[in-house]
Design an enzyme around this catalytic site. Structure first.
Site, PDB file in Angstrom:
ATOM      1  N   ASN A 217      -3.769 -10.027   0.553  1.00 61.54           N
ATOM      2  CA  ASN A 217      -3.463  -9.613  -0.815  1.00 61.54           C
ATOM      3  C   ASN A 217      -4.386 -10.366  -1.791  1.00 61.54           C
ATOM      4  OD1 ASN A 217      -2.133  -8.345  -2.942  1.00 61.54           O
ATOM      5  ND2 ASN A 217      -0.110  -9.134  -2.400  1.00 61.54           N
ATOM      6  N   PHE A 218      -4.369  -9.962  -3.036  1.00 58.24           N
ATOM      7  CA  PHE A 218      -5.101 -10.608  -4.131  1.00 58.24           C
ATOM      8  C   PHE A 218      -6.606 -10.612  -3.923  1.00 58.24           C
ATOM      9  CE2 PHE A 218      -0.824 -12.688  -3.936  1.00 58.24           C
ATOM     10  CZ  PHE A 218      -0.301 -12.075  -5.061  1.00 58.24           C
ATOM     11  N   LEU A 219      -7.116  -9.584  -3.253  1.00 58.69           N
ATOM     12  CA  LEU A 219      -8.574  -9.404  -3.174  1.00 58.69           C
ATOM     13  C   LEU A 219      -9.080  -9.057  -4.573  1.00 58.69           C
ATOM     14  CD1 LEU A 219     -11.345  -8.891  -1.869  1.00 58.69           C
ATOM     15  CD2 LEU A 219     -10.527  -6.605  -1.245  1.00 58.69           C
TER      16      LEU A 219
ATOM     17  N   THR B 211      -1.844  -3.444   1.461  1.00 56.76           N
ATOM     18  CA  THR B 211      -1.650  -2.216   0.685  1.00 56.76           C
ATOM     19  C   THR B 211      -2.804  -2.102  -0.296  1.00 56.76           C
ATOM     20  OG1 THR B 211      -0.359  -3.391  -0.991  1.00 56.76           O
ATOM     21  CG2 THR B 211       0.883  -2.328   0.780  1.00 56.76           C
TER      22      THR B 211
ATOM     23  N   LEU C 267       3.863  -7.838  -2.101  1.00 56.39           N
ATOM     24  CA  LEU C 267       3.914  -8.201  -3.523  1.00 56.39           C
ATOM     25  C   LEU C 267       2.699  -7.699  -4.291  1.00 56.39           C
ATOM     26  CD1 LEU C 267       5.098 -11.822  -2.892  1.00 56.39           C
ATOM     27  CD2 LEU C 267       6.514  -9.868  -3.551  1.00 56.39           C
TER      28      LEU C 267
HETATM   29  S1  NHW Z   1      -5.256  -3.983  -3.225  1.00 55.00           S
HETATM   30  C1  NHW Z   1      -5.996  -4.663  -4.658  1.00 55.00           C
HETATM   31  C2  NHW Z   1      -7.466  -4.879  -4.509  1.00 55.00           C
HETATM   32  N1  NHW Z   1      -8.026  -5.463  -5.726  1.00 55.00           N
HETATM   33  C3  NHW Z   1      -8.329  -4.766  -6.820  1.00 55.00           C
HETATM   34  O1  NHW Z   1      -8.226  -3.555  -6.866  1.00 55.00           O
HETATM   35  C4  NHW Z   1      -8.766  -5.593  -8.019  1.00 55.00           C
HETATM   36  C5  NHW Z   1      -9.834  -4.914  -8.852  1.00 55.00           C
HETATM   37  N2  NHW Z   1     -10.963  -4.557  -8.030  1.00 55.00           N
HETATM   38  C6  NHW Z   1     -11.808  -5.454  -7.477  1.00 55.00           C
HETATM   39  O2  NHW Z   1     -11.685  -6.660  -7.631  1.00 55.00           O
HETATM   40  C7  NHW Z   1      -4.303  -5.399  -2.632  1.00 55.00           C
HETATM   41  C8  NHW Z   1     -12.935  -4.887  -6.634  1.00 55.00           C
HETATM   42  O3  NHW Z   1     -13.129  -3.544  -6.976  1.00 55.00           O
HETATM   43  C9  NHW Z   1     -12.658  -5.018  -5.118  1.00 55.00           C
HETATM   44  C10 NHW Z   1     -13.766  -4.301  -4.334  1.00 55.00           C
HETATM   45  C11 NHW Z   1     -12.670  -6.481  -4.708  1.00 55.00           C
HETATM   46  C12 NHW Z   1     -11.336  -4.377  -4.717  1.00 55.00           C
HETATM   47  N3  NHW Z   1      -9.143  -3.008   0.049  1.00 55.00           N
HETATM   48  O4  NHW Z   1     -17.787  -5.316  -2.887  1.00 55.00           O
HETATM   49  P1  NHW Z   1     -17.864  -3.828  -2.914  1.00 55.00           P
HETATM   50  C13 NHW Z   1      -5.208  -6.250  -1.738  1.00 55.00           C
HETATM   51  O5  NHW Z   1      -5.699  -7.262  -2.190  1.00 55.00           O
HETATM   52  C14 NHW Z   1     -14.038  -1.434   0.120  1.00 55.00           C
HETATM   53  C15 NHW Z   1     -10.019  -2.946   1.070  1.00 55.00           C
HETATM   54  O6  NHW Z   1     -19.195  -3.241  -3.194  1.00 55.00           O
HETATM   55  P2  NHW Z   1     -16.179  -3.876  -5.260  1.00 55.00           P
HETATM   56  C16 NHW Z   1      -5.457  -5.812  -0.317  1.00 55.00           C
HETATM   57  C17 NHW Z   1     -14.705  -0.111  -0.180  1.00 55.00           C
HETATM   58  O7  NHW Z   1     -14.010   0.944   0.474  1.00 55.00           O
HETATM   59  N4  NHW Z   1     -11.288  -2.498   0.949  1.00 55.00           N
HETATM   60  O8  NHW Z   1     -16.785  -3.210  -3.918  1.00 55.00           O
HETATM   61  C18 NHW Z   1      -6.846  -6.178   0.187  1.00 55.00           C
HETATM   62  C19 NHW Z   1     -16.096  -0.348   0.356  1.00 55.00           C
HETATM   63  O9  NHW Z   1     -16.112  -0.257   1.772  1.00 55.00           O
HETATM   64  P3  NHW Z   1     -16.649   1.123   2.462  1.00 55.00           P
HETATM   65  C20 NHW Z   1     -11.682  -2.130  -0.278  1.00 55.00           C
HETATM   66  O10 NHW Z   1     -15.564  -2.798  -6.042  1.00 55.00           O
HETATM   67  C21 NHW Z   1      -7.033  -5.709   1.601  1.00 55.00           C
HETATM   68  C22 NHW Z   1     -16.335  -1.813  -0.004  1.00 55.00           C
HETATM   69  O11 NHW Z   1     -15.028  -2.403  -0.197  1.00 55.00           O
HETATM   70  C23 NHW Z   1     -10.829  -2.178  -1.382  1.00 55.00           C
HETATM   71  O12 NHW Z   1     -17.178  -4.750  -5.904  1.00 55.00           O
HETATM   72  C24 NHW Z   1      -8.393  -6.085   2.159  1.00 55.00           C
HETATM   73  C25 NHW Z   1     -17.130  -1.949  -1.281  1.00 55.00           C
HETATM   74  O13 NHW Z   1     -17.315  -3.310  -1.506  1.00 55.00           O
HETATM   75  C26 NHW Z   1      -9.513  -2.635  -1.178  1.00 55.00           C
HETATM   76  N5  NHW Z   1      -8.607  -2.708  -2.174  1.00 55.00           N
HETATM   77  O14 NHW Z   1     -15.010  -4.825  -4.695  1.00 55.00           O
HETATM   78  C27 NHW Z   1      -8.535  -5.668   3.587  1.00 55.00           C
HETATM   79  N6  NHW Z   1     -11.502  -1.751  -2.458  1.00 55.00           N
HETATM   80  O15 NHW Z   1     -16.426   0.945   3.933  1.00 55.00           O
HETATM   81  C28 NHW Z   1      -7.839  -6.624   4.520  1.00 55.00           C
HETATM   82  C29 NHW Z   1     -12.735  -1.443  -2.040  1.00 55.00           C
HETATM   83  O16 NHW Z   1     -15.800   2.221   1.891  1.00 55.00           O
HETATM   84  C30 NHW Z   1      -8.068  -6.244   5.986  1.00 55.00           C
HETATM   85  N7  NHW Z   1     -12.859  -1.651  -0.726  1.00 55.00           N
HETATM   86  O17 NHW Z   1     -18.092   1.250   2.088  1.00 55.00           O
HETATM   87  C31 NHW Z   1      -7.405  -7.204   6.955  1.00 55.00           C
HETATM   88  C32 NHW Z   1      -8.198  -8.518   7.061  1.00 55.00           C
HETATM   89  C33 NHW Z   1      -7.480  -9.559   7.934  1.00 55.00           C
HETATM   90  C34 NHW Z   1      -7.537  -9.167   9.396  1.00 55.00           C
HETATM   91  C35 NHW Z   1      -6.905 -10.258  10.333  1.00 55.00           C
HETATM   92  C36 NHW Z   1      -6.859  -9.920  11.889  1.00 55.00           C
HETATM   93  C1  EN5 Z   2      -0.351  -4.056  -4.175  1.00 55.62           C
HETATM   94  N1  EN5 Z   2       0.009  -5.429  -3.999  1.00 55.62           N
HETATM   95  O1  EN5 Z   2      -1.561   2.723 -11.133  1.00 55.62           O
HETATM   96  C2  EN5 Z   2      -1.176  -3.862  -5.386  1.00 55.62           C
HETATM   97  N2  EN5 Z   2       0.428   1.861 -11.633  1.00 55.62           N
HETATM   98  O2  EN5 Z   2       2.650   4.668 -11.175  1.00 55.62           O
HETATM   99  C3  EN5 Z   2      -2.372  -2.974  -5.251  1.00 55.62           C
HETATM  100  N3  EN5 Z   2       1.672   4.146 -14.075  1.00 55.62           N
HETATM  101  O3  EN5 Z   2       2.173   1.989 -13.725  1.00 55.62           O
HETATM  102  C4  EN5 Z   2      -2.185  -1.530  -5.491  1.00 55.62           C
HETATM  103  N4  EN5 Z   2      -2.451   5.726 -16.457  1.00 55.62           N
HETATM  104  O4  EN5 Z   2       3.001   6.378 -14.443  1.00 55.62           O
HETATM  105  C5  EN5 Z   2      -1.810  -1.118  -6.863  1.00 55.62           C
HETATM  106  N5  EN5 Z   2       3.919   5.802 -16.389  1.00 55.62           N
HETATM  107  C6  EN5 Z   2      -1.784   0.353  -7.116  1.00 55.62           C
HETATM  108  C7  EN5 Z   2      -1.150   0.668  -8.446  1.00 55.62           C
HETATM  109  C8  EN5 Z   2      -2.002   0.292  -9.623  1.00 55.62           C
HETATM  110  C9  EN5 Z   2      -1.305   0.367 -10.947  1.00 55.62           C
HETATM  111  C10 EN5 Z   2      -0.838   1.746 -11.250  1.00 55.62           C
HETATM  112  C11 EN5 Z   2       1.029   3.129 -11.957  1.00 55.62           C
HETATM  113  C12 EN5 Z   2       2.073   3.464 -10.911  1.00 55.62           C
HETATM  114  C13 EN5 Z   2       1.672   3.026 -13.347  1.00 55.62           C
HETATM  115  C14 EN5 Z   2       2.389   4.234 -15.348  1.00 55.62           C
HETATM  116  C15 EN5 Z   2       1.484   4.060 -16.541  1.00 55.62           C
HETATM  117  C16 EN5 Z   2       0.383   5.077 -16.594  1.00 55.62           C
HETATM  118  C17 EN5 Z   2      -0.563   4.819 -17.725  1.00 55.62           C
HETATM  119  C18 EN5 Z   2      -1.702   5.791 -17.674  1.00 55.62           C
HETATM  120  C19 EN5 Z   2       3.112   5.579 -15.370  1.00 55.62           C
HETATM  121  C20 EN5 Z   2       4.788   6.928 -16.512  1.00 55.62           C
HETATM  122  C21 EN5 Z   2       6.209   6.437 -16.606  1.00 55.62           C
HETATM  123  C22 EN5 Z   2       7.226   7.528 -16.927  1.00 55.62           C
HETATM  124  C23 EN5 Z   2       8.531   6.896 -17.407  1.00 55.62           C
HETATM  125  C24 EN5 Z   2       9.549   7.961 -17.712  1.00 55.62           C
HETATM  126  C25 EN5 Z   2       9.786   8.858 -16.544  1.00 55.62           C
HETATM  127  C26 EN5 Z   2       8.492   9.461 -16.006  1.00 55.62           C
HETATM  128  C27 EN5 Z   2       7.477   8.394 -15.705  1.00 55.62           C
END
Ligand code: NHW
Ligand code: EN5
Length: 388
Positions: free
Chosen positions: A136-138, A172, A388
């Protein structure tokens, strides 16, 4: 299509629907002596650090990185704002490994620019209890996106998990990756509809006025279930029994012991709320509900800076109707000034969502396993796991 994920031991899209594979690990474990001993190479300007989340200073740096760069909704209106106390709690469960709290700093300035974490968890997949990492928290700083840093972070956490002789993981994401074990829908229950509408979280329904909307979402002042109270430390054995028995029915669920329940389910101010029903007749603990506190920063409102959201966690009933128990959860959440109560359509949540006036959100949550294959995509209601 997925240059990185195609190389990893995860279910691949081309194999979906092929039931010839056995359910279970995709790759066998290797001897730990054969696990790479040195960290993966980062681009020149960056260095790895292991984060000590006990340290107030380190925790603040992580908090700041996530507050400014973590997950946003699809229209960039809200960003998750996990608190420091929440992060400390989330990252230090029983048996946690400090080495799985991984940061990336700029060598010259020491600024923290990326983060990823794992924590250990026992997760049951059908009949098999598997020790896994929950990842988590990537997070990669906004200015360093699309430079393929994320695959290096994922490989490094994988290496450090392998060094502890653990070979599976659960995670997730809001994005589709190869390949979800299930896809869940977020649902939202307005508690403070005026503020939610003001900040663009929700909209006034067609043919609805503000005053009718406020009336629609009104809740009683007091909970209705006799014996409903906050969970206390002496309740841990009873809650563990309730939860263990309840989670048996799901295809994928955590295997909690008393230490896990003590850590994950006891109330903690501004982090976790948990309530139970103690029978007024025989003092048996018959039902349980819980939710965690995860505010979001509101990115563009002149009037409000944070949205206080409760997220449904684990809920178990044996005597009370789930609908009534969750209505009591809404009542206490409203009393504690949450603006919205969120839930996924996991476990038996569908039985109360519509009736308690939750509406579907615009977000979905995909669940994944690393190095573990399932033969079928699960229904959300077959999933007994909340991350979480
Ligand atoms: S999901 C929340 C993830 N974080 C965010 O969304 C925060 C905002 N975004 C960012 O910080 C909860 C960046 O966009 C991140 C990607 C860092 C997401 N999971 O560096 P590049 C978690 O924390 C793939 C997995 O250029 P970027 C769960 C993407 O498909 N992969 O991208 C974390 C591509 O690969 P592909 C993800 O935008 C689980 C590659 O990354 C992903 O600068 C991790 C691109 O990399 C995501 N959420 O950085 C996996 N988002 O193959 C754990 C993008 O498609 C696995 N990508 O080319 C298990 C490990 C442990 C195993 C132990 C046996
Ligand atoms: C896991 N650890 O999209 C974290 N949230 O619906 C990683 N929408 O809050 C994965 N866009 O629908 C996180 N309001 C993936 C989720 C990322 C955050 C996200 C959504 C989930 C969200 C809200 C606000 C939308 C704003 C515009 C939304 C509608 C509420 C409405 C209330 C009354 C009854 C109908 C629905």
């Amino acid at each position: 299509r997925h240059k990185f994920w195609e190389t990893q031991p995860v279910g691949q899209f081309k194999d979906l629907g092929d039931t010839n594979f056995p359910e279970g690990p995709i790759e066998p474990p290797t001897p730990i002596s054969q696990v790479k001993q040195e960290p993966y190479n980062l681009p020149g300007p960056y260095e790895w650090i292991t984060c000590d989340v006990d340290s107030e200073e380190v925790c603040s740096e992580i908090y700041t990185l996530l507050t400014n760069n973590y997950v946003e909704d699809d229209e960039n209106m809200f960003r998750f704002n996990y608190s420091k106390e929440f992060l400390r709690w989330a990252l230090r469960p029983p048996g946690y490994f400090k080495s799985w709290h991984i940061g990336v700093r700029v060598k010259t300035s020491k600024k923290l620019v990326a983060f990823i974490t794992g924590i250990p968890a026992k997760i049951r997949v059908r009949d098999a209890v598997v020790v896994m990492a929950e990842v988590n928290f990537l997070c990669v700083h906004k200015k360093l996106r699309s430079k393929r840093l994320a695959p290096v972070m994922i490989k490094e956490v994988t290496r450090r998990v392998h060094l502890e002789n653990i070979w599976q993981a659960a995670y997730t994401a809001g994005v589709v990756l190869p390949t979800p074990i299930t896809t869940c829908q977020y649902w939202h229950r307005s508690l403070n509809p005026k503020k939610l509408i003001d900040v663009g979280f929700s909209r006034l329904g067609a043919r609805m006025t503000m005053s009718r909307t406020i009336k629609l979402y009104k809740l009683p002042e007091k909970t209705v279930t006799p014996g409903f109270r906050k969970m206390e430390p002496h309740d841990v054995p009873a809650v563990t029994r309730l939860l263990k028995n309840y989670l048996k029915q799901f295809a994928v669920a955590p295997d909690f012991d008393e230490d896990d329940v003590e850590h994950w389910l006891l109330p903690r101010e501004n982090v976790m709320d948990s309530f139970l029903v103690e029978s007024p007749e025989n003092h048996q603990i018959t039902d349980f509900c819980s939710f965690y506190t995860l505010p979001s920063s509101i990115l563009g409102s002149p009037n409000h800076s944070t949205l206080k959201a409760a997220y449904s966690y684990y809920n178990v009933t044996t005597k009370t109707h789930l609908l009534q128990l969750m209505n009591d959860a809404l009542i206490v959440a409203k009393k504690n000034e949450f603006d919205v109560f969120n839930a996924l359509d996991v476990m038996q949540n569908e039985t109360f969502l519509k009736e308690l006036k939750f509406g579907p959100g615009d977000g979905k949550l995909h669940y994944y396993l690393y190095n573990y294959r399932l033969n079928h995509v699960l229904k959300a209601s077959e999933l007994g796991l909340v991350l979480l």
